[in-house]
Design an enzyme around this catalytic site. Structure first.
Site, short mmCIF file in Angstrom:
data_model
loop_
_atom_site.label_atom_id
_atom_site.label_comp_id
_atom_site.label_asym_id
_atom_site.label_seq_id
_atom_site.Cartn_x
_atom_site.Cartn_y
_atom_site.Cartn_z
CE LYS A 36 -0.17 0.43 5.19
NZ LYS A 36 -1.54 0.57 6.45
CE1 TYR A 258 13.42 32.20 2.56
CE2 TYR A 258 13.44 30.12 2.06
CZ TYR A 258 13.54 31.20 1.47
OH TYR A 258 13.19 30.83 0.65
#
Length: 362
Positions: A36, A258
């Site tokens: 999955k 940042y």
């Protein structure tokens, strides 16, 4: 200069090794290999093809995942762990040899009234303590009687459960109680039983039953928080790498990235890696998260951006533009990186985006 962007390099030999390790732990059980979520981020079609001669059954969570495997040439039975959601999915499942999990009365009623082109194999989902989906053990007898009356259902049906806390060794008694509840509800009433996810395979041999259901361990990752895959004989199937695209001198007291969230305490050299959250590397990876460059551990510093991350190479660091950076894989376990980030390795490997280059080896 020979720099490159992020690469997810998948070893199919490692996947096969890990499958055989699961078989070694449960030698009498058949194996439903869980592929999955794009085989936990490793490529469902490639992984299924690598295991097609060994797996007895493949398991997925979504109907569309099963369709993809069939369209890609996978011919083995496929189990829908969440079952079908409507009559179209049910009829398609019967026609294309999808086995289905039944976990709620609405599904059962739909199965009772929907004509099918071929008999369908059913797995009754028992809720042994997870309390998400599944019938309570007390409901099992009634539901089994209803299933036995459906002529288009292969008889006898199978039963399965999913452990909520098998990956917590200190909570062993809870899983032992779940095993007991499941066995009491199904003993002598079903054809095949499946209880064990990866944690169950490793820690609860008394619950191996007819089928085991390894998922994360196929990809070389342990479900236990205090281990990594290599501790239990697994091999990491994914090496997630990139390269340095810049190396710059950096002065003490100057920030990086940042918001200036990291300020260097000394003169140093900063390496810039061509990877970011646009590739699936976690934005929340904090300063100090390790990477490997030429076999040397160096720490992440500053904020991870969409396209770049920065590391402190140290004042004596001799790394150069183009040097390969291992973000996780052989030599730096995804489990360790996940602990720094505050998540689990499952999330790291399943969240990679389409931007990295994908390579399959072995």
């Amino acid at each position: 200069m020979d720099a490159h962007g992020a690469i997810a390099r998948i070893s199919l030999a490692a996947v096969q090794h890990n499958f055989r390790r699961a078989k070694q732990l449960a030698p009498t059980a058949k194996v439903m290999a869980v592929v999955k979520a794009n085989a936990y981020g490793h490529g469902d079609l490639s992984v299924a093809a690598a295991l097609k001669d060994e797996a007895d059954l493949f398991a997925v969570a979504r109907f569309e995942e099963a369709q993809k495997l069939r369209a890609g040439g996978i011919t083995q039975p496929i189990l829908l762990l969440s079952g079908f959601l409507n009559a179209d999915q049910l009829q398609y499942s019967a026609l294309h040899n999808f086995q289905v999990c039944i976990h709620q009365t609405e599904q059962l009623a739909l199965l009772e009234r929907t004509p099918l082109a071929a008999p369908i194999t059913v797995w009754l989902k028992i809720d042994s303590g997870m309390h998400r989906i599944g019938f309570s053990p007390e409901q099992a007898e009634e539901i089994l009687v209803r299933l036995s009356a459906i002529k288009q259902v292969v008889q006898p049906v199978n039963a399965m459960t999913h452990f909520a806390r098998a990956d917590e060794p200190e909570q062993r008694a809870i899983t032992e109680a779940a095993i007991k509840r499941f066995k009491q509800a199904t003993a002598g009433k079903v054809k095949h039983s499946a209880l064990c996810n990866s944690a169950g395979v490793m820690a609860f041999p008394e619950a191996h039953a007819d089928f085991i259901r390894p998922g994360i361990m196929l990809y070389g990752i342990t479900p236990f928080s205090d281990q990594q895959g290599t501790d239990v004989g697994l091999r990491p199937a994914m090496n997630f790498t990139s390269s340095l695209i810049a190396v710059r001198e950096h002065k003490a007291g100057e920030p990086v990235g940042y918001a200036g969230s990291w300020i260097s305490p000394r003169d140093t050299r900063i390496g810039v890696i061509a990877v970011g959250y646009g590739d699936g590397y976690p934005r929340m990876a904090p300063t100090g998260t390790p990477v490997l460059i030429n076999g040397r551990r160096v720490p992440l510093v500053g904020r991870v951006a969409m396209d770049m991350a920065t590391v402190d190479l140290g004042p004596e660091g001799d790394e150069q533009v183009g040097d390969e950076v291992l973000l996780w894989g052989e030599g730096l376990a995804a489990e360790e990186v996940a602990r720094h980030v505050g998540t689990i390795a499952y999330e790291l490997v399943t969240r990679l985006t389409a931007r990295p280059r994908w390579e399959y080896v072995d």
